[in-house]
Write a protein that holds these residues in place. Structure first.
Motif, PDB file in Angstrom:
ATOM      1  N   VAL A  34       7.487  -4.976 -13.484  1.00  0.00           N
ATOM      2  CA  VAL A  34       6.713  -6.186 -13.192  1.00  0.00           C
ATOM      3  C   VAL A  34       7.601  -7.419 -13.322  1.00  0.00           C
ATOM      4  O   VAL A  34       7.555  -8.327 -12.504  1.00  0.00           O
ATOM      5  CB  VAL A  34       5.507  -6.310 -14.147  1.00  0.00           C
ATOM      6  CG1 VAL A  34       4.864  -7.682 -14.036  1.00  0.00           C
ATOM      7  CG2 VAL A  34       4.486  -5.237 -13.869  1.00  0.00           C
ATOM      8  N   LEU A  35       8.426  -7.443 -14.344  1.00  0.00           N
ATOM      9  CA  LEU A  35       9.216  -8.638 -14.633  1.00  0.00           C
ATOM     10  C   LEU A  35      10.521  -8.714 -13.854  1.00  0.00           C
ATOM     11  O   LEU A  35      11.003  -9.818 -13.587  1.00  0.00           O
ATOM     12  CB  LEU A  35       9.514  -8.705 -16.128  1.00  0.00           C
ATOM     13  CG  LEU A  35       8.285  -8.812 -17.037  1.00  0.00           C
ATOM     14  CD1 LEU A  35       8.706  -8.740 -18.492  1.00  0.00           C
ATOM     15  CD2 LEU A  35       7.505 -10.063 -16.742  1.00  0.00           C
ATOM     16  N   ALA A  36      11.113  -7.580 -13.498  1.00  0.00           N
ATOM     17  CA  ALA A  36      12.475  -7.640 -12.969  1.00  0.00           C
ATOM     18  C   ALA A  36      12.729  -6.859 -11.681  1.00  0.00           C
ATOM     19  O   ALA A  36      13.855  -6.844 -11.208  1.00  0.00           O
ATOM     20  CB  ALA A  36      13.444  -7.140 -14.037  1.00  0.00           C
ATOM     21  N   SER A  37      11.714  -6.257 -11.102  1.00  0.00           N
ATOM     22  CA  SER A  37      11.952  -5.486  -9.887  1.00  0.00           C
ATOM     23  C   SER A  37      12.313  -6.404  -8.725  1.00  0.00           C
ATOM     24  O   SER A  37      11.769  -7.491  -8.569  1.00  0.00           O
ATOM     25  CB  SER A  37      10.711  -4.670  -9.514  1.00  0.00           C
ATOM     26  OG  SER A  37      10.944  -3.969  -8.322  1.00  0.00           O
ATOM     27  N   GLU A  38      13.232  -5.946  -7.905  1.00  0.00           N
ATOM     28  CA  GLU A  38      13.642  -6.700  -6.722  1.00  0.00           C
ATOM     29  C   GLU A  38      12.666  -6.518  -5.572  1.00  0.00           C
ATOM     30  O   GLU A  38      12.708  -7.259  -4.602  1.00  0.00           O
ATOM     31  CB  GLU A  38      15.029  -6.241  -6.265  1.00  0.00           C
ATOM     32  CG  GLU A  38      16.127  -6.490  -7.266  1.00  0.00           C
ATOM     33  CD  GLU A  38      17.448  -5.909  -6.815  1.00  0.00           C
ATOM     34  OE1 GLU A  38      17.512  -5.323  -5.718  1.00  0.00           O
ATOM     35  OE2 GLU A  38      18.421  -6.043  -7.561  1.00  0.00           O
ATOM     36  N   VAL A  39      11.789  -5.543  -5.684  1.00  0.00           N
ATOM     37  CA  VAL A  39      10.878  -5.192  -4.595  1.00  0.00           C
ATOM     38  C   VAL A  39       9.493  -5.772  -4.901  1.00  0.00           C
ATOM     39  O   VAL A  39       8.853  -5.400  -5.885  1.00  0.00           O
ATOM     40  CB  VAL A  39      10.804  -3.662  -4.427  1.00  0.00           C
ATOM     41  CG1 VAL A  39       9.895  -3.295  -3.268  1.00  0.00           C
ATOM     42  CG2 VAL A  39      12.198  -3.089  -4.225  1.00  0.00           C
ATOM     43  N   ALA A  40       9.040  -6.674  -4.044  1.00  0.00           N
ATOM     44  CA  ALA A  40       7.772  -7.373  -4.267  1.00  0.00           C
ATOM     45  C   ALA A  40       6.590  -6.409  -4.339  1.00  0.00           C
ATOM     46  O   ALA A  40       5.690  -6.580  -5.171  1.00  0.00           O
ATOM     47  CB  ALA A  40       7.546  -8.400  -3.176  1.00  0.00           C
ATOM     48  N   GLU A  41       6.572  -5.396  -3.486  1.00  0.00           N
ATOM     49  CA  GLU A  41       5.464  -4.446  -3.482  1.00  0.00           C
ATOM     50  C   GLU A  41       5.362  -3.701  -4.816  1.00  0.00           C
ATOM     51  O   GLU A  41       4.275  -3.490  -5.344  1.00  0.00           O
ATOM     52  CB  GLU A  41       5.619  -3.444  -2.340  1.00  0.00           C
ATOM     53  CG  GLU A  41       4.472  -2.459  -2.253  1.00  0.00           C
ATOM     54  CD  GLU A  41       4.656  -1.442  -1.142  1.00  0.00           C
ATOM     55  OE1 GLU A  41       3.841  -0.513  -1.084  1.00  0.00           O
ATOM     56  OE2 GLU A  41       5.605  -1.570  -0.350  1.00  0.00           O
ATOM     57  N   VAL A  42       6.497  -3.337  -5.375  1.00  0.00           N
ATOM     58  CA  VAL A  42       6.509  -2.634  -6.660  1.00  0.00           C
ATOM     59  C   VAL A  42       6.031  -3.570  -7.771  1.00  0.00           C
ATOM     60  O   VAL A  42       5.232  -3.182  -8.622  1.00  0.00           O
ATOM     61  CB  VAL A  42       7.917  -2.072  -6.969  1.00  0.00           C
ATOM     62  CG1 VAL A  42       7.993  -1.528  -8.382  1.00  0.00           C
ATOM     63  CG2 VAL A  42       8.262  -0.986  -5.967  1.00  0.00           C
TER      64      VAL A  42
END
Length: 60
Positions: A34-42
């Motif tokens: 939630v805080l650091a993923s590069e993928v918006a969908e994830v």
């Protein structure tokens, strides 16, 4: 503002990581996504899961 093109490998890897975290209720990994993923969908799916299942709201 720059447009970012996400390559399928990055998105697939992040989605796979999210699905594995869900399967074993790995809350630490889900919060990290939630805080650091590069993928918006994830990020969106992980935040939605936290809100619905754990009743935790995440704001940026």
């Amino acid at each position: 503002m720059f447009n970012v093109i996400q390559f399928p490998a990055t998105a697939d890897r992040a989605m796979r990581r999210f699905e594995v975290a869900l399967s074993c209720y790995d809350i630490e990994t889900i919060v990290e996504l939630v805080l650091a993923s590069e993928v918006a969908e994830v990020r969106d799916r992980a935040a939605r899961w936290l809100a619905e299942v754990m009743n935790v709201r995440v704001s940026a």
